[in-house]
Design a protein around this motif. Structure first.
Motif, PDB file in Angstrom:
ATOM      1  N   TYR A 204       0.812  -1.214   0.000  1.00 53.75           N
ATOM      2  CA  TYR A 204       0.000   0.000   0.000  1.00 53.75           C
ATOM      3  C   TYR A 204       0.850   1.271   0.000  1.00 53.75           C
ATOM      4  O   TYR A 204       0.405   2.311  -0.467  1.00 53.75           O
ATOM      5  CB  TYR A 204      -0.930   0.011   1.212  1.00 53.75           C
ATOM      6  CG  TYR A 204      -2.064  -0.980   1.113  1.00 53.75           C
ATOM      7  CD1 TYR A 204      -3.128  -0.766   0.244  1.00 53.75           C
ATOM      8  CD2 TYR A 204      -2.086  -2.128   1.885  1.00 53.75           C
ATOM      9  CE1 TYR A 204      -4.176  -1.660   0.154  1.00 53.75           C
ATOM     10  CE2 TYR A 204      -3.124  -3.040   1.804  1.00 53.75           C
ATOM     11  CZ  TYR A 204      -4.166  -2.800   0.939  1.00 53.75           C
ATOM     12  OH  TYR A 204      -5.200  -3.701   0.855  1.00 53.75           O
ATOM     13  N   GLY A 205       2.041   1.188   0.552  1.00 54.80           N
ATOM     14  CA  GLY A 205       2.911   2.358   0.551  1.00 54.80           C
ATOM     15  C   GLY A 205       2.801   3.233   1.774  1.00 54.80           C
ATOM     16  O   GLY A 205       3.539   4.211   1.911  1.00 54.80           O
ATOM     17  N   GLY A 206       1.870   2.915   2.682  1.00 56.48           N
ATOM     18  CA  GLY A 206       1.779   3.622   3.947  1.00 56.48           C
ATOM     19  C   GLY A 206       1.327   5.073   3.834  1.00 56.48           C
ATOM     20  O   GLY A 206       0.854   5.540   2.793  1.00 56.48           O
ATOM     21  N   THR A 207       1.478   5.797   4.952  1.00 59.74           N
ATOM     22  CA  THR A 207       1.042   7.189   5.032  1.00 59.74           C
ATOM     23  C   THR A 207       1.746   8.069   4.012  1.00 59.74           C
ATOM     24  O   THR A 207       1.142   8.979   3.435  1.00 59.74           O
ATOM     25  CB  THR A 207       1.286   7.729   6.450  1.00 59.74           C
ATOM     26  OG1 THR A 207       0.549   6.930   7.392  1.00 59.74           O
ATOM     27  CG2 THR A 207       0.841   9.175   6.577  1.00 59.74           C
ATOM     28  N   ALA A 208       3.029   7.789   3.757  1.00 60.72           N
ATOM     29  CA  ALA A 208       3.789   8.612   2.817  1.00 60.72           C
ATOM     30  C   ALA A 208       3.148   8.583   1.430  1.00 60.72           C
ATOM     31  O   ALA A 208       3.086   9.621   0.744  1.00 60.72           O
ATOM     32  CB  ALA A 208       5.233   8.119   2.742  1.00 60.72           C
ATOM     33  N   ARG A 209       2.650   7.433   1.008  1.00 60.70           N
ATOM     34  CA  ARG A 209       2.045   7.347  -0.328  1.00 60.70           C
ATOM     35  C   ARG A 209       0.718   8.101  -0.365  1.00 60.70           C
ATOM     36  O   ARG A 209       0.403   8.785  -1.352  1.00 60.70           O
ATOM     37  CB  ARG A 209       1.834   5.893  -0.718  1.00 60.70           C
ATOM     38  CG  ARG A 209       1.271   5.715  -2.120  1.00 60.70           C
ATOM     39  CD  ARG A 209       1.448   4.291  -2.621  1.00 60.70           C
ATOM     40  NE  ARG A 209       1.018   4.158  -3.995  1.00 60.70           N
ATOM     41  CZ  ARG A 209      -0.133   3.594  -4.361  1.00 60.70           C
ATOM     42  NH1 ARG A 209      -0.943   3.104  -3.438  1.00 60.70           N
ATOM     43  NH2 ARG A 209      -0.468   3.495  -5.620  1.00 60.70           N
ATOM     44  N   ARG A 210      -0.095   7.998   0.689  1.00 64.36           N
ATOM     45  CA  ARG A 210      -1.358   8.738   0.727  1.00 64.36           C
ATOM     46  C   ARG A 210      -1.100  10.240   0.694  1.00 64.36           C
ATOM     47  O   ARG A 210      -1.807  10.986   0.003  1.00 64.36           O
ATOM     48  CB  ARG A 210      -2.154   8.363   1.975  1.00 64.36           C
ATOM     49  CG  ARG A 210      -2.665   6.931   1.983  1.00 64.36           C
ATOM     50  CD  ARG A 210      -3.669   6.715   3.106  1.00 64.36           C
ATOM     51  NE  ARG A 210      -3.109   7.004   4.418  1.00 64.36           N
ATOM     52  CZ  ARG A 210      -2.401   6.135   5.148  1.00 64.36           C
ATOM     53  NH1 ARG A 210      -2.170   4.914   4.672  1.00 64.36           N
ATOM     54  NH2 ARG A 210      -1.941   6.460   6.333  1.00 64.36           N
ATOM     55  N   MET A 211      -0.105  10.690   1.429  1.00 62.93           N
ATOM     56  CA  MET A 211       0.229  12.111   1.435  1.00 62.93           C
ATOM     57  C   MET A 211       0.740  12.563   0.074  1.00 62.93           C
ATOM     58  O   MET A 211       0.482  13.684  -0.375  1.00 62.93           O
ATOM     59  CB  MET A 211       1.286  12.387   2.501  1.00 62.93           C
ATOM     60  CG  MET A 211       0.800  12.227   3.926  1.00 62.93           C
ATOM     61  SD  MET A 211      -0.381  13.522   4.397  1.00 62.93           S
ATOM     62  CE  MET A 211       0.669  14.970   4.326  1.00 62.93           C
ATOM     63  N   ARG A 212       1.459  11.687  -0.609  1.00 64.92           N
ATOM     64  CA  ARG A 212       2.011  12.038  -1.914  1.00 64.92           C
ATOM     65  C   ARG A 212       0.919  12.107  -2.983  1.00 64.92           C
ATOM     66  O   ARG A 212       0.945  12.975  -3.861  1.00 64.92           O
ATOM     67  CB  ARG A 212       3.066  11.003  -2.304  1.00 64.92           C
ATOM     68  CG  ARG A 212       3.822  11.343  -3.587  1.00 64.92           C
ATOM     69  CD  ARG A 212       4.987  10.391  -3.821  1.00 64.92           C
ATOM     70  NE  ARG A 212       4.555   9.034  -4.096  1.00 64.92           N
ATOM     71  CZ  ARG A 212       4.696   8.009  -3.249  1.00 64.92           C
ATOM     72  NH1 ARG A 212       5.258   8.204  -2.060  1.00 64.92           N
ATOM     73  NH2 ARG A 212       4.286   6.792  -3.573  1.00 64.92           N
ATOM     74  N   LEU A 213      -0.071  11.211  -2.903  1.00 62.54           N
ATOM     75  CA  LEU A 213      -1.120  11.167  -3.913  1.00 62.54           C
ATOM     76  C   LEU A 213      -2.231  12.184  -3.664  1.00 62.54           C
ATOM     77  O   LEU A 213      -2.819  12.715  -4.613  1.00 62.54           O
ATOM     78  CB  LEU A 213      -1.722   9.754  -3.975  1.00 62.54           C
ATOM     79  CG  LEU A 213      -0.822   8.651  -4.513  1.00 62.54           C
ATOM     80  CD1 LEU A 213      -1.528   7.300  -4.444  1.00 62.54           C
ATOM     81  CD2 LEU A 213      -0.398   8.946  -5.949  1.00 62.54           C
ATOM     82  N   TRP A 214      -2.544  12.439  -2.377  1.00 63.13           N
ATOM     83  CA  TRP A 214      -3.650  13.340  -2.054  1.00 63.13           C
ATOM     84  C   TRP A 214      -3.251  14.370  -1.000  1.00 63.13           C
ATOM     85  O   TRP A 214      -3.883  14.459   0.050  1.00 63.13           O
ATOM     86  CB  TRP A 214      -4.854  12.538  -1.554  1.00 63.13           C
ATOM     87  CG  TRP A 214      -5.409  11.599  -2.569  1.00 63.13           C
ATOM     88  CD1 TRP A 214      -6.247  11.884  -3.596  1.00 63.13           C
ATOM     89  CD2 TRP A 214      -5.163  10.180  -2.645  1.00 63.13           C
ATOM     90  NE1 TRP A 214      -6.539  10.745  -4.317  1.00 63.13           N
ATOM     91  CE2 TRP A 214      -5.893   9.685  -3.760  1.00 63.13           C
ATOM     92  CE3 TRP A 214      -4.421   9.293  -1.878  1.00 63.13           C
ATOM     93  CZ2 TRP A 214      -5.873   8.342  -4.120  1.00 63.13           C
ATOM     94  CZ3 TRP A 214      -4.399   7.959  -2.241  1.00 63.13           C
ATOM     95  CH2 TRP A 214      -5.121   7.497  -3.347  1.00 63.13           C
ATOM     96  N   PRO A 215      -2.219  15.170  -1.250  1.00 62.16           N
ATOM     97  CA  PRO A 215      -1.813  16.149  -0.238  1.00 62.16           C
ATOM     98  C   PRO A 215      -2.907  17.171   0.041  1.00 62.16           C
ATOM     99  O   PRO A 215      -3.025  17.679   1.166  1.00 62.16           O
ATOM    100  CB  PRO A 215      -0.572  16.802  -0.870  1.00 62.16           C
ATOM    101  CG  PRO A 215      -0.742  16.599  -2.345  1.00 62.16           C
ATOM    102  CD  PRO A 215      -1.411  15.265  -2.476  1.00 62.16           C
TER     103      PRO A 215
END
Length: 336
Positions: A204-215
């Protein structure tokens, strides 16, 4: 359709919002050859890149509820915030400090706060007390049901009523509830300790990926129009199918052998066009009865890849309406 005995879907339906490919990484239980019914095209493209096939775009079950219940729970005096802490499930628990999160919610939110817990956390008196002791109303939308267990059958309806009574929806992670709330006019916020699954999957990529995709969706104040736009895309509003299309895609209306050419010649060909109000602006032309058995409205993988969300009419020539049409069947008569 009667709901006393829900019909089995011939395939696998995406359960909740997902930023992988619509299913868990360990999706080996999805039998090869069975269709995957997913919410949005970005999930289809991710799945394709990871070797998954047979995707059908139908949007989230939530959008069908909104179509069926346009007035359920609607209120003019919406107030306060409904807060959804990130939760575990029956196989994995979540590690995090609910008391510290409750303090942060109290410092940020203005007005009454409703905290909605998953049924496992709701059953834990210590977790409930962490929020109740701060003066929050604590609720649960219901337990997880199953095909044999009616518990949880009204989960989404209860959630819709609660979202439509609140001005804001917030959580410590992006999730289904936030997009549901944005789709019915709630302000959105994402803040606080995101918490973690035990042995969270790295795919899933964790929190860092969510922040990167939907800042733009993170923070105590989020642009309401932007959140609503993202919600419509992630929930797949443009892919809402008609009842007839769902019956064919889910295997609830079987393909049959076509009548002979002599029989079809005796039947008049209807020409009137009809529009289904729940399927956006697409106009679906009435097909001959013989051809309708093989499924109208096809969404091919190729059409979806090119961005074509339009309905493709499966217009079967009379001469080929026999075995060749039967082989095309429902697979050729739905949107992928």
């Amino acid at each position: 359709m009667p709901d006393e005995a829900p019909k089995r879907i011939q395939g696998f339906l995406q359960h909740g919002w997902n930023y992988l490919h619509g299913f868990p990484p360990n999706d080996h239980w999805c039998s090869p050859g069975y269709p995957r019914f997913i919410w949005s095209d970005v999930l289809r493209r991710r799945g394709w890149s990871m070797g998954r096939r047979g995707h059908y775009l139908i949007g989230a079950p939530w959008i069908y509820l909104l179509y069926l219940e346009p007035d359920l729970g609607v209120r003019q005096d919406r107030e306060g915030t409904i807060w959804y802490p990130f939760h575990g499930w029956e196989k994995y628990s979540v590690s995090g400090d609910h008391a510290r999160l409750a303090d942060e919610i109290r410092d940020v939110e203005i007005g009454p706060v409703t905290v909605c817990l998953y049924w496992l956390e709701f059953a834990n008196p210590d977790i409930r007390r962490a929020y109740e002791s701060r003066g929050f109303r604590v609720i649960c939308h219901g337990e997880r049901g199953s095909r044999w267990d009616a518990r949880g059958r009204d989960f989404l309806r209860k959630q819709l009523v609660e979202l439509r009574r609140h001005r804001r929806v917030a959580s410590n992670r992006l999730g289904s509830a936030l997009f549901y709330g944005a789709s019915v006019g709630c302000e959105v916020a994402v803040y606080g300790d995101p918490m973690q699954y035990e042995d969270e999957r790295p795919e899933y990529g964790g929190t860092a990926r969510r922040m990167r995709l939907w800042p733009e969706l993170h923070g105590t104040q989020v642009d309401t129009e932007l959140a609503a736009e993202v919600a419509r895309r992630e929930l797949g509003f443009e892919y809402q199918a008609t009842p007839e299309e769902l019956r064919r895609m889910f295997g609830w209306k079987r393909a049959r052998s076509a009548p002979s050419a002599a029989v079809t010649r005796r039947r008049p060909r209807p020409t009137a066009a009809a529009t289904h109000p729940g399927a956006g602006a697409a106009v679906r032309a009435d097909l001959p009865k013989a051809a309708a058995r093989f499924g109208a409205a096809a969404r091919s993988e190729e059409g979806a890849r090119s961005g074509a969300g339009a309905v493709v009419r499966a217009d079967l020539p009379k001469a080929a309406a026999g075995l060749k049409g039967a082989e095309a069947g429902e697979r050729g008569g739905v949107r992928r």
